[in-house]
Design a protein around this motif. Structure first.
Motif, PDB file in Angstrom:
ATOM      1  N   CYS B 190       0.828  -1.213   0.000  1.00 15.44           N
ATOM      2  CA  CYS B 190       0.000   0.000   0.000  1.00 15.44           C
ATOM      3  C   CYS B 190       0.857   1.255   0.000  1.00 15.44           C
ATOM      4  O   CYS B 190       2.015   1.245   0.415  1.00 15.44           O
ATOM      5  CB  CYS B 190      -0.929  -0.018   1.212  1.00 15.44           C
ATOM      6  N   ALA B 191       0.261   2.356  -0.452  1.00 17.14           N
ATOM      7  CA  ALA B 191       0.992   3.613  -0.608  1.00 17.14           C
ATOM      8  C   ALA B 191       0.913   4.491   0.641  1.00 17.14           C
ATOM      9  O   ALA B 191       1.598   5.502   0.736  1.00 17.14           O
ATOM     10  CB  ALA B 191       0.458   4.374  -1.815  1.00 17.14           C
ATOM     11  N   SER B 192       0.067   4.086   1.591  1.00 15.87           N
ATOM     12  CA  SER B 192      -0.064   4.885   2.815  1.00 15.87           C
ATOM     13  C   SER B 192      -0.578   3.979   3.935  1.00 15.87           C
ATOM     14  O   SER B 192      -1.136   2.901   3.671  1.00 15.87           O
ATOM     15  CB  SER B 192      -1.045   6.035   2.600  1.00 15.87           C
ATOM     16  N   ALA B 193      -0.415   4.443   5.163  1.00 18.49           N
ATOM     17  CA  ALA B 193      -0.966   3.697   6.295  1.00 18.49           C
ATOM     18  C   ALA B 193      -2.486   3.656   6.176  1.00 18.49           C
ATOM     19  O   ALA B 193      -3.129   2.634   6.445  1.00 18.49           O
ATOM     20  CB  ALA B 193      -0.544   4.357   7.617  1.00 18.49           C
ATOM     21  N   GLN B 194      -3.052   4.775   5.740  1.00 21.24           N
ATOM     22  CA  GLN B 194      -4.506   4.872   5.527  1.00 21.24           C
ATOM     23  C   GLN B 194      -4.999   3.763   4.590  1.00 21.24           C
ATOM     24  O   GLN B 194      -5.967   3.065   4.879  1.00 21.24           O
ATOM     25  CB  GLN B 194      -4.813   6.258   4.939  1.00 21.24           C
ATOM     26  N   GLU B 195      -4.273   3.600   3.491  1.00 20.64           N
ATOM     27  CA  GLU B 195      -4.678   2.579   2.528  1.00 20.64           C
ATOM     28  C   GLU B 195      -4.504   1.179   3.137  1.00 20.64           C
ATOM     29  O   GLU B 195      -5.333   0.288   2.930  1.00 20.64           O
ATOM     30  CB  GLU B 195      -3.848   2.696   1.242  1.00 20.64           C
ATOM     31  N   VAL B 197      -4.819   0.085   6.177  1.00 23.74           N
ATOM     32  CA  VAL B 197      -5.796  -0.362   7.177  1.00 23.74           C
ATOM     33  C   VAL B 197      -7.176  -0.635   6.568  1.00 23.74           C
ATOM     34  O   VAL B 197      -8.028  -1.243   7.226  1.00 23.74           O
ATOM     35  CB  VAL B 197      -5.948   0.654   8.345  1.00 23.74           C
ATOM     36  N   GLU B 198      -7.381  -0.224   5.318  1.00 20.34           N
ATOM     37  CA  GLU B 198      -8.702  -0.412   4.699  1.00 20.34           C
ATOM     38  C   GLU B 198      -9.060  -1.892   4.606  1.00 20.34           C
ATOM     39  O   GLU B 198      -8.363  -2.667   3.968  1.00 20.34           O
ATOM     40  CB  GLU B 198      -8.739   0.228   3.301  1.00 20.34           C
ATOM     41  N   GLY B 199     -10.112  -2.291   5.249  1.00 23.29           N
ATOM     42  CA  GLY B 199     -10.566  -3.678   5.186  1.00 23.29           C
ATOM     43  C   GLY B 199      -9.824  -4.629   6.115  1.00 23.29           C
ATOM     44  O   GLY B 199     -10.148  -5.811   6.196  1.00 23.29           O
ATOM     45  N   ALA B 200      -8.810  -4.125   6.814  1.00 21.83           N
ATOM     46  CA  ALA B 200      -8.045  -5.001   7.703  1.00 21.83           C
ATOM     47  C   ALA B 200      -8.794  -5.206   9.027  1.00 21.83           C
ATOM     48  O   ALA B 200      -9.304  -4.253   9.612  1.00 21.83           O
ATOM     49  CB  ALA B 200      -6.671  -4.401   7.975  1.00 21.83           C
TER      50      ALA B 200
END
Lengths: 350, 350
Positions: B190-195, B197-200
């Motif tokens: 992923c390109a960011s921490a935000q990305e 955590v999505e769906g994790a």
């Protein structure tokens, strides 16, 4: 020492014995005493903490860390008086010296022998400042594993050449005398502690019983002597009657530890005790008159082990008396510990 | 292990790698998790103390002792974030297991690799009790030396098989993904921490910076997730925004240590935190509903190292993957240490 980041120099028991014999026990003690004295003189800059003890029914296991800001050292040491009955050492020890900057260990060394040497060297350094001038006669009460080291250290540093030995086990005294043959002592084996202290200017007590014993009673201690109390070194383990302490000027290594572990555990928490390093640096007087009883209430402190590890480290390159331990992981890429594991697998298959 | 009293079994880095590969990383983690869980279940009988730390400008050197009354263990471990810039490990470690009855060391082992394994195993054990049921997707933020171990432990113990990786250094994520190829993960970089955590359902944070960072902000953390916060592990080093902590049920190893070192250092001293061992023994509830955010505020505690040393010790005889160290003095007569030295001299001359 080595360009391989994974390797830590290791001084085994065999290497330590070879090192001591190559340098000579007496010279080793003299040199080690210099390192100890040097570190006592810069006492204030050390990180200091009482040892971290894990007590059990039969004994204690302790960790003794310290640091001067450049080097970090710690010793692992146990104390199990019952061990001798099973053919084991009462005290075994090993230690590590590490680089504060990187946290990497630089030396792993046996310290059973090294502790015996540093304890004796520390006693002799203290006596150099505290014992009556030109003392030549020392009583040693308790003739176990530490006794010969004490004798040789006091001869090498102070010129003590007359010994009066006593042990509840007469065989121990005879073994001590036999081991010291050829070291130039005039030795008398005594039938009691009372007899041993007669005429002695220095009294070393170094018994091993883990209890409050009274090796010396007040009437046995004449004015002007120096007492080197080595055996009392954990809570509930003392050697001297309290009245002796009340007549003495008491010198210690690290008060927070000594007040718990030393002869001083028998005293009130505010009873005056003097830090030995302050005597060495001239901040405080040591012996001030010939009638004064000086007492070194020795329990052993981490800085002495640090000095000993420093000294051993400085002998390695010259003597080559060490092995190499594959103790540290050293991946090609420091963040890739798992990759190192994978490559080890490939190497094994190839 | 051996009849020679002077010999201590030694597991080098090479032996440890061979041991892990012989058992299999995933099986090793599963077995180790069992030992850790066993020791957490008897938490109350251990001697516990916060680690003894020696801090310096660049890092910290710590000793971590504990004992269950039968065995004593301690680990030496450093933490020097700047080390990677010099091609050194941030963390190196070794440890010792000893017999409480005699005080004799029974095992010296490398623990750089072993610490990575026990940290991952502990995280997975905690998640077994705390993570959402049947969680299969985990974000790993920080893809350094600990990341692959975390991934494999969570796969082996919980069945996690989807990973979302993020690191400020994209190369680290790619290396992690490459190292994990063949372990059966579906991996997204992923390109960011935000990305990430999505769906994790599980979020593992394991970054190395020695400062108060904010890897996760409150808006990034959805209801119901389990956070496995591994990287915040010393004073001044945290990864999560405080608001996340205020929304979470916080589970910890040893509160006196975690409140100083963990994410919980951001909380008031009386903020409720739950001891993980109490969840394991059923004294306290773990996850109670699907919207709850559970947070394992992991800092690493001495008992986990003790479990790891126990586990390694139990593999030695079967695998033979150890060497022998001449670490302990073993005179014929235990009180005659000096005599041993004299006999070594005679042997050398003969």
């Amino acid at each position: 020492m080595t360009a391989n980041l994974n390797i830590v120099p290791f001084v085994s028991v065999d290497h330590m014995m070879k090192l001591v014999l190559a340098i000579g026990v007496d010279q080793f003690l003299v040199d080690l005493a210099d390192y100890i004295e040097e570190d006592f003189r810069r006492w204030e800059l050390f990180d200091k903490t009482p040892r971290i003890a894990s007590h059990s029914m039969d004994g204690v296991i302790e960790l003794m860390p310290t640091s001067d800001g450049q080097l970090y050292g710690f010793k692992y040491v146990n104390g199990h008086p019952k061990n001798t009955r099973e053919g084991l050492q009462t005290v075994t020890a090993f230690g590590v010296l590490a680089d504060v900057g990187s946290g990497y260990p630089m030396l792993l060394s046996e310290m059973t022998i090294l502790t015996a040497l540093r304890t004796a060297a520390t006693s002799a350094v203290a006596a150099k400042y505290l014992a009556p001038k030109d003392a030549r006669c020392m009583a040693i009460i308790g003739n176990g594993a530490q006794s010969e080291f004490q004798a040789i250290a006091f001869k090498a540093l102070l010129g003590v050449d007359r010994l009066r030995l006593y042990d509840i086990d007469a065989e121990a005294s005879h073994r001590c005398a036999k081991n010291l043959a050829g070291f130039g002592f005039d030795i008398k084996i005594c039938a009691s502690a009372q007899e041993a202290v007669e005429g002695a200017e220095i009294i070393t007590t170094v018994t091993a019983d883990k209890r409050s014993a009274t090796i010396l009673t007040d009437n046995m201690v004449g004015w002007g002597v120096h007492i080197n109390a080595v055996g009392g070194d954990c809570p509930g383990k003392t050697e001297l009657h309290r009245d002796i302490l009340l007549r003495s000027s008491i010198f210690v290594e690290y008060p927070p530890q000594t007040r718990i572990e030393g002869e001083s555990q028998q005293l009130d928490a505010d009873h005056p005790i003097i830090e030995l390093w302050q005597v060495m640096t001239g901040k405080t007087a040591g012996r001030t008159n010939t009638r004064q009883i000086t007492l070194f209430d020795s329990v052993g402190f981490a800085i002495e082990d640090f000095s000993a590890l420093r000294y051993v480290r400085d002998q390695l390159q010259r003597t080559g008396l060490y092995g190499e331990l594959d103790l540290l992981a050293d991946p090609d890429e420091p963040r890739d510990l798992f990759g190192m594991l994978l490559r080890a697998e490939k190497a094994a298959v190839a």
